[in-house]
Design an enzyme around this catalytic site. Structure first.
Site, short mmCIF file in Angstrom:
data_model
loop_
_atom_site.label_atom_id
_atom_site.label_comp_id
_atom_site.label_asym_id
_atom_site.label_seq_id
_atom_site.Cartn_x
_atom_site.Cartn_y
_atom_site.Cartn_z
CG ASP A 47 -2.09 0.94 1.10
OD1 ASP A 47 -2.38 1.38 -0.04
OD2 ASP A 47 -2.70 1.26 2.12
CG HIS A 64 -0.21 2.05 -9.20
ND1 HIS A 64 -0.43 1.74 -7.89
CD2 HIS A 64 -1.30 2.74 -9.62
CE1 HIS A 64 -1.61 2.23 -7.51
NE2 HIS A 64 -2.15 2.85 -8.54
CD GLU A 94 -13.42 -4.71 -1.24
OE1 GLU A 94 -12.27 -5.16 -1.43
OE2 GLU A 94 -14.35 -5.40 -0.80
CG ASN A 95 -7.80 -1.97 -5.15
OD1 ASN A 95 -6.87 -2.74 -4.93
ND2 ASN A 95 -8.10 -0.98 -4.31
NE ARG A 98 -7.61 2.08 -5.52
CZ ARG A 98 -6.41 2.15 -4.98
NH1 ARG A 98 -5.38 2.52 -5.73
NH2 ARG A 98 -6.22 1.87 -3.72
NE ARG A 215 -2.74 -1.39 4.61
CZ ARG A 215 -4.00 -1.44 4.23
NH1 ARG A 215 -4.82 -2.31 4.76
NH2 ARG A 215 -4.46 -0.61 3.31
NE ARG A 221 -7.73 1.04 5.44
CZ ARG A 221 -7.52 2.35 5.65
NH1 ARG A 221 -7.72 2.87 6.83
NH2 ARG A 221 -7.12 3.12 4.66
C1 IPE Z 1 -5.37 -2.65 -0.12
O1 IPE Z 1 -5.05 -1.33 -0.36
C2 IPE Z 1 -5.42 -3.42 -1.41
C3 IPE Z 1 -4.13 -3.65 -2.06
C4 IPE Z 1 -2.96 -3.37 -1.56
C5 IPE Z 1 -4.21 -4.29 -3.35
P1 IPE Z 1 -6.18 -0.22 -0.50
O2 IPE Z 1 -5.49 1.08 -0.72
O3 IPE Z 1 -7.15 -0.62 -1.53
O4 IPE Z 1 -6.88 -0.27 0.93
P2 IPE Z 1 -7.76 0.81 1.69
O5 IPE Z 1 -8.80 1.29 0.73
O6 IPE Z 1 -6.86 1.92 2.11
O7 IPE Z 1 -8.30 0.08 2.87
C1 IPE Z 2 -1.55 0.22 -3.33
O1 IPE Z 2 -1.32 1.60 -3.38
C2 IPE Z 2 -1.75 -0.38 -4.70
C3 IPE Z 2 -3.14 -0.79 -5.00
C4 IPE Z 2 -4.13 -0.80 -4.14
C5 IPE Z 2 -3.40 -1.25 -6.36
P1 IPE Z 2 -2.52 2.62 -3.41
O2 IPE Z 2 -2.88 2.88 -4.83
O3 IPE Z 2 -3.65 2.17 -2.56
O4 IPE Z 2 -1.84 3.92 -2.80
P2 IPE Z 2 -2.47 4.91 -1.72
O5 IPE Z 2 -2.92 4.08 -0.58
O6 IPE Z 2 -3.60 5.62 -2.40
O7 IPE Z 2 -1.35 5.81 -1.36
MG MG Z 3 -4.08 2.41 -0.61
#
Ligand code: IPE
Ligand code: IPE
Ligand code: MG
Length: 273
Positions: A47, A64, A94-95, A98, A215, A221
């Site tokens: 994350d 990314h 859930e992604n 986005r 994490r 979480r």
């Molecule tokens: C968790 O990260 C999912 C992945 C790392 C693929 P998110 O960024 O989606 O989680 P939340 O929304 O902060 O809980």
């Molecule tokens: C984790 O990084 C990668 C995925 C969930 C695909 P994020 O894209 O969630 O990055 P933040 O949490 O918004 O910084």
């Molecule tokens: Mg994130």
């Protein structure tokens, strides 16, 4: 320059370093192996890519992309340490919610990374597998994944498991559905449903539970990751954003894991004898 349009972003510049392991690193790894147990299964919630990019005035996809370098470094280090399973949470159910641009960019990045990395994975005797609803992915992604999985099928050194369109609740739901069908068909009775039977219907049926879950980016979480499987996993949370998380911090996470006493509900006296 602040990119606003992902289509302008050239993924061909994705070059991954191919560094030789230094003797210092070899020493650190052998010390880590002598000091305690290396976790058999490490799972990572990668994350913070978006925040990492934003802090540099760049678009989220830039983060990314930088995160792929961390994937490579952590994969290599885990294989060298003798970790048997490395599971990476790369895209959650859930992604999908986005912005379309980001989702498409992530899919392109996945295809590109597989093209660049599959041969190296295979040369290093690493087996690729996935957990999640792959059928939701574009056909090009599915094909690239299938090819990589097929090519590396018999590899033995380490299992690299990508959680793609995965969520813990989805996993438990699909397992419960399969068990309900078996009850309906009279193959099992409701009383037969046990911890082990549920485990055997999860998509991780052939994978041991994670010993250590890492994490990055300081969020305390689980975000719908391996909900059933993490019952007794040790958790390690760091403020470091994923693109900055490299092997030295992995070693710190393992050192922290090695200092813990895993009691599995028993007393300290019971587990130390
Ligand atoms: C968790 O990260 C999912 C992945 C790392 C693929 P998110 O960024 O989606 O989680 P939340 O929304 O902060 O809980
Ligand atoms: C984790 O990084 C990668 C995925 C969930 C695909 P994020 O894209 O969630 O990055 P933040 O949490 O918004 O910084
Ligand atoms: Mg994130």
């Amino acid at each position: 320059m602040l990119y606003t349009n992902y289509a302008e972003y050239n993924l061909d510049t994705l070059t991954l370093t191919n560094k030789k392991q230094t003797s210092d690193d070899r020493l650190l790894q052998s010390r880590l192996g002598e000091e305690g147990r290396i976790p058999r299964h490490i799972a990572v919630i990668m994350d913070g890519n978006g925040r990492w990019a934003k802090s540099r005035g760049n678009i989220r996809l830039f983060g990314h992309k930088a995160g792929v370098d961390s994937v490579r470094d952590i994969t290599e280090a885990c294989a060298q340490l003798g970790v048997e399973y490395l599971t990476l949470y790369a895209f959650s159910t859930e992604n999908w919610g986005r912005p379309m641009d980001e989702v498409t960019g992530l899919m392109q990045l996945l295809v590109q990374s597989l093209r660049n990395e599959t041969r190296k994975l295979n040369d290093n005797d690493i087996r690729l597998l996935t957990i999640g609803q792959l059928e939701r992915f574009p056909e090009s992604c599915q094909r690239e994944l299938r090819e990589a999985i097929d090519l590396t099928r018999d590899n033995k050194r380490m299992n690299l498991c990508l959680a793609l369109s995965y969520s813990g609740r989805w996993d438990i739901t699909q397992a419960v559905r399969k068990l309900a069908v078996q009850v309906k068909q009279g193959k099992i009775n409701p009383e037969d449903i046990s911890d082990d039977l549920i485990t055997s219907e999860l998509v991780t049926a052939d994978i041991p539970d994670p010993d250590l879950i890492i994490r990055t980016s300081g969020e305390f979480r689980i975000s719908n990751f391996l909900l059933w499987q993490l019952a007794y996993s040790e958790l390690y949370i760091t403020n470091t954003y994923w693109p900055d998380f490299r092997r030295n911090e992995l070693y710190e996470a393992i050192r922290s894991y090695q200092k813990r006493e895993r009691r599995f509900g028993k007393t300290s006296e019971q587990v130390s004898t």
